[in-house]
Motif scaffolding. Structure first.
Motif, mmCIF file in Angstrom:
data_model
loop_
_atom_site.group_PDB
_atom_site.id
_atom_site.type_symbol
_atom_site.label_atom_id
_atom_site.label_comp_id
_atom_site.label_asym_id
_atom_site.label_seq_id
_atom_site.Cartn_x
_atom_site.Cartn_y
_atom_site.Cartn_z
ATOM 1 N N LEU A 1 10.143 6.839 -19.369
ATOM 2 C CA LEU A 1 9.237 5.763 -18.975
ATOM 3 C C LEU A 1 8.902 5.799 -17.486
ATOM 4 O O LEU A 1 7.952 5.164 -17.044
ATOM 5 C CB LEU A 1 9.825 4.401 -19.382
ATOM 6 C CG LEU A 1 11.213 4.040 -18.869
ATOM 7 C CD1 LEU A 1 11.137 3.252 -17.576
ATOM 8 C CD2 LEU A 1 11.946 3.217 -19.906
ATOM 9 N N MET B 1 17.593 7.704 -29.606
ATOM 10 C CA MET B 1 16.298 7.925 -28.930
ATOM 11 C C MET B 1 16.093 9.410 -28.653
ATOM 12 O O MET B 1 14.995 9.951 -28.823
ATOM 13 C CB MET B 1 16.255 7.132 -27.614
ATOM 14 C CG MET B 1 16.113 5.636 -27.811
ATOM 15 S SD MET B 1 16.611 4.699 -26.341
ATOM 16 C CE MET B 1 15.326 5.156 -25.170
ATOM 17 N N HIS C 1 17.015 -2.128 -15.771
ATOM 18 C CA HIS C 1 16.336 -1.575 -16.957
ATOM 19 C C HIS C 1 17.343 -0.860 -17.870
ATOM 20 O O HIS C 1 17.172 0.322 -18.212
ATOM 21 C CB HIS C 1 15.195 -0.633 -16.542
ATOM 22 C CG HIS C 1 14.105 -0.527 -17.575
ATOM 23 N ND1 HIS C 1 12.778 -0.373 -17.266
ATOM 24 C CD2 HIS C 1 14.160 -0.541 -18.931
ATOM 25 C CE1 HIS C 1 12.063 -0.284 -18.379
ATOM 26 N NE2 HIS C 1 12.874 -0.388 -19.409
ATOM 27 N N ALA D 1 11.434 6.393 -25.122
ATOM 28 C CA ALA D 1 11.320 4.934 -24.967
ATOM 29 C C ALA D 1 10.481 4.413 -26.114
ATOM 30 O O ALA D 1 9.719 5.177 -26.719
ATOM 31 C CB ALA D 1 10.628 4.584 -23.645
ATOM 32 N N VAL D 2 10.602 3.134 -26.376
ATOM 33 C CA VAL D 2 9.703 2.533 -27.366
ATOM 34 C C VAL D 2 8.380 2.155 -26.707
ATOM 35 O O VAL D 2 7.312 2.337 -27.285
ATOM 36 C CB VAL D 2 10.371 1.350 -28.117
ATOM 37 C CG1 VAL D 2 10.616 0.159 -27.204
ATOM 38 C CG2 VAL D 2 9.518 0.927 -29.302
ATOM 39 N N GLY D 3 8.435 1.651 -25.467
ATOM 40 C CA GLY D 3 7.207 1.327 -24.721
ATOM 41 C C GLY D 3 6.564 2.622 -24.246
ATOM 42 O O GLY D 3 7.273 3.567 -23.906
ATOM 43 N N LEU E 1 16.326 1.192 -30.935
ATOM 44 C CA LEU E 1 16.882 0.448 -29.801
ATOM 45 C C LEU E 1 16.697 -1.054 -29.951
ATOM 46 O O LEU E 1 16.977 -1.824 -29.047
ATOM 47 C CB LEU E 1 16.297 0.951 -28.462
ATOM 48 C CG LEU E 1 14.798 1.242 -28.408
ATOM 49 C CD1 LEU E 1 13.990 -0.016 -28.515
ATOM 50 C CD2 LEU E 1 14.456 1.987 -27.150
ATOM 51 N N ARG F 1 8.430 -5.435 -20.177
ATOM 52 C CA ARG F 1 7.924 -4.665 -19.043
ATOM 53 C C ARG F 1 7.651 -5.622 -17.900
ATOM 54 O O ARG F 1 7.115 -6.726 -18.114
ATOM 55 C CB ARG F 1 6.640 -3.916 -19.411
ATOM 56 C CG ARG F 1 6.850 -2.676 -20.274
ATOM 57 C CD ARG F 1 7.575 -1.545 -19.533
ATOM 58 N NE ARG F 1 7.731 -0.352 -20.334
ATOM 59 C CZ ARG F 1 8.807 -0.091 -21.100
ATOM 60 N NH1 ARG F 1 9.812 -0.949 -21.155
ATOM 61 N NH2 ARG F 1 8.873 1.040 -21.765
HETATM 62 C C1 GLV Z 1 12.596 0.926 -22.612
HETATM 63 O O1 GLV Z 1 12.181 0.155 -21.797
HETATM 64 C C2 GLV Z 1 11.826 1.364 -23.727
HETATM 65 O O2 GLV Z 1 10.621 1.071 -23.800
HETATM 66 O O3 GLV Z 1 12.391 2.048 -24.580
#
Ligand code: GLV
Ligand code: GLV
Length: 320
Positions: free
Chosen positions: A53, A298, A286, A76-78, A101, A239
């Motif tokens: 990220l 992940m 974070h 990351a998921v975002g 996550l 975020r």
């Molecule tokens: C962490 O911030 C994610 O988006 O995995």
């Protein structure tokens, strides 16, 4: 042989999967985020990119990789760090790591919520500094969590899991705001749909679980903070730029709200001046997804997406 570049050293699970497939895997040997120029140089000639990220992936970076690049797999998921449209225009897949996550981030959300309500960070400092010399009947008072109202902003996987903990573990009343209503969710958790001002005005705890998009940038600013209860606590594990951090510091300083628990920052890793001096905030770097389980999964998921793309298949966690 297909070549994969990994922009930082990550949990080994995924790296092993990539190597088992016979790919050449090169990992940034430095323990630091690559600058844009370093990133452009490092990824030239690779077929797959596993990035974090903290890596800004735009059209210029993608062009520096070269035409053979097939996938950018975000650890990351975002994925607001990636210009997905620029990638799609170049026929490059983008993937993320959803699902694995959810529990970790929801737990961290509650860790922050409880730490702020119970004043854990302040109290810990107090004890360490040798100030605990007598029991105080009125020392470190804070709100009880049980039975209070929680406002969930963004009802994705993480927001839903936070609800499950809040409802099942703390008997909390649940209000939620999202672009979509979810009636099944409302039934299951006796949750009520509110518009944002309605949710902010009625919640004792507000927690943010939206992705960062142009529409969610500064979703919580001075006006929204002004509609919150003076006793309310705001938690953000999504975020940073979703909250106007200058307005938040001001609201905390002037006691418009009671406290905040933050895992993400508007100008990460930099903090808005004044934020770290406030006693009523708990700050983490974070680390919401930082469980052994989540980070291993992940790594594995990012690798599986790369493997699919490099074998000519559609990655399972494609984002568009
Ligand atoms: C962490 O911030 C994610 O988006 O995995
Ligand atoms: C992210 O995983 C979300 O849907 O909340």
């Amino acid at each position: 042989m297909a070549k994969v570049y990994v922009t930082r050293s990550i949990s080994e699970d995924g790296i092993e999967l990539l190597k088992k497939k016979g790919f050449q895997v090169d990992i940034n040997p430095e323990n630091k985020v690559l600058s844009k120029d370093e990133l452009k140089k490092s990824i030239a000639g690779y077929d797959g990119l596993l990035c974090l990220l903290t890596d800004k992936i735009d059209g210029e970076v993608l062009d520096a990789a070269g035409k053979q690049l097939k996938i950018v797999a975000n650890y990351a998921v975002g994925y607001d760090n990636i210009d997905v449209r620029a990638a799609n225009e170049r026929k490059i897949f983008v993937s993320n790591t959803p699902g694995v996550l959810t529990e970790a981030v929801a737990e961290h959300t509650f860790a922050l919520l409880m730490a702020v309500a119970k004043r854990i960070a302040e109290a810990d400092k107090f004890v360490r500094n040798g100030k605990y010399t007598q029991w105080e009947p009125k020392g470190f008072l804070g709100p009880q969590i049980w039975g209070k109202t929680i406002g969930i902003v963004g009802l994705g996987r993480i927001g839903s899991f936070v609800t499950q903990i809040a409802h099942g573990g703390f008997n909390m009343e649940v209000l939620y705001y999202d672009v979509k209503k979810n009636e099944e969710f409302e039934m299951r958790f006796s949750a009520k749909y509110k518009n944002l001002p309605g949710l902010l005005g009625q919640s004792d705890f507000v927690t943010i679980h939206v992705p960062l998009l142009p529409e969610t940038h500064h979703l919580i600013g001075a006006k929204e903070l002004g509609t919150m209860k003076q006793t309310a606590i705001l938690i953000n594990t999504s975020r940073g730029p979703v909250i106007d951090e200058v307005a938040l510091v001001e609201a905390l300083k002037s006691k418009k709200i009671a406290g905040a628990g933050l895992d993400v920052y508007e100008h990460e890793p930099d903090l808005t001046p004044g934020l770290s001096e406030l006693p009523n905030v708990v700050l983490t770097p974070h680390t919401a997804s930082a469980t052994n389980e989540a980070r291993s999964a992940m790594s594995r998921i990012a690798a599986e997406n790369i493997i699919a793309a490099l074998e000519g298949k559609q990655p399972p966690n494609l984002v568009k």
